[in-house]
Design a protein around this motif. Structure first.
Motif, mmCIF file in Angstrom:
data_model
loop_
_atom_site.group_PDB
_atom_site.id
_atom_site.type_symbol
_atom_site.label_atom_id
_atom_site.label_comp_id
_atom_site.label_asym_id
_atom_site.label_seq_id
_atom_site.Cartn_x
_atom_site.Cartn_y
_atom_site.Cartn_z
ATOM 1 N N SER A 1 71.476 67.792 39.218
ATOM 2 C CA SER A 1 70.077 68.199 39.240
ATOM 3 C C SER A 1 70.023 69.672 39.573
ATOM 4 O O SER A 1 70.589 70.104 40.589
ATOM 5 N N CYS A 2 69.412 70.476 38.722
ATOM 6 C CA CYS A 2 69.278 71.917 38.958
ATOM 7 C C CYS A 2 67.802 72.280 38.986
ATOM 8 O O CYS A 2 67.053 71.893 38.075
ATOM 9 N N THR A 3 67.403 73.035 40.006
ATOM 10 C CA THR A 3 66.015 73.479 40.103
ATOM 11 C C THR A 3 65.970 74.911 40.624
ATOM 12 O O THR A 3 66.875 75.376 41.306
ATOM 13 N N LEU A 4 64.879 75.586 40.293
ATOM 14 C CA LEU A 4 64.604 76.906 40.829
ATOM 15 C C LEU A 4 63.663 76.767 42.011
ATOM 16 O O LEU A 4 62.740 75.935 41.978
ATOM 17 N N ILE B 1 71.291 73.364 43.317
ATOM 18 C CA ILE B 1 72.007 72.378 42.501
ATOM 19 C C ILE B 1 72.355 71.216 43.419
ATOM 20 O O ILE B 1 72.879 71.422 44.511
ATOM 21 N N GLU B 2 72.049 70.019 42.977
ATOM 22 C CA GLU B 2 72.424 68.823 43.717
ATOM 23 C C GLU B 2 73.268 67.944 42.804
ATOM 24 O O GLU B 2 72.890 67.694 41.664
ATOM 25 N N ILE B 3 74.411 67.528 43.315
ATOM 26 C CA ILE B 3 75.298 66.648 42.560
ATOM 27 C C ILE B 3 75.492 65.386 43.387
ATOM 28 O O ILE B 3 76.008 65.440 44.497
ATOM 29 N N GLU B 4 75.012 64.282 42.826
ATOM 30 C CA GLU B 4 75.118 62.990 43.517
ATOM 31 C C GLU B 4 75.562 61.931 42.525
ATOM 32 O O GLU B 4 74.973 61.804 41.456
ATOM 33 N N ALA B 5 76.580 61.200 42.883
ATOM 34 C CA ALA B 5 77.101 60.106 42.058
ATOM 35 C C ALA B 5 77.350 60.562 40.623
ATOM 36 O O ALA B 5 77.052 59.846 39.670
#
Length: 152
Positions: free
Chosen positions: A146-149, A138-142
């Protein structure tokens, strides 16, 4: 912010170590089965925050909450192993619980079936699958999620 999500490690630690070295996350979440695997990995990364919940294979004497709601980078995350939500029979209870607490991200394991999707109301749901073969990123920016496997 980078968050790695593991579940159902069942004593498979090498993939977790490899993912941690590859991604250098700011947070790790372990969704149970086996919580002590996460504790063992956490000992090698004492400055890295780990959040974990027990699963159905972690024993009945564990006093840790089976469900947690946390906030990371301004986003609400609801996490549990999933067995109490009955996720092997469907996701309705888990989704309803996440919506009831206004979660942005719903995390669970238990089924050993990787899943990552965003629902029509914006709720992200992720099952990272078993740690022997996959994990979630999981990436959280601004304020954007964004979630990916990822494959081990």
């Amino acid at each position: 912010m980078k968050i790695l999500v593991f579940s159902d490690s069942h004593r498979f630690l090498s993939g977790m170590y490899a993912a941690l070295e590859l991604h250098q996350p700011q947070q790790v979440i372990h969704l149970g089965d086996m919580m002590d695997d996460a504790e063992q990995v956490a000992e090698h990364y004492p400055k890295l925050p780990f959040c974990m919940v027990p699963g159905n294979c972690d024993g009945w004497m564990i006093s840790a909450p089976v469900k947690k709601q946390i906030s990371l980078a301004g986003k609400s995350i609801l996490l549990s192993h999933g067995h109490r939500w009955g996720v092997k029979s469907g996701y309705e209870a888990a989704i309803a619980d996440a919506r009831a607490v206004n979660a942005d991200i719903l995390l669970f394991g238990h089924t050993h079936i990787p899943l990552c999707r965003q629902l029509e109301d914006g709720l992200w749901m992720m099952n990272p699958g078993p740690a022997r073969s996959s994990y979630g990123l999981i990436e959280i920016e601004a304020g954007n999620i964004s979630c990916t496997l990822q494959q081990i």
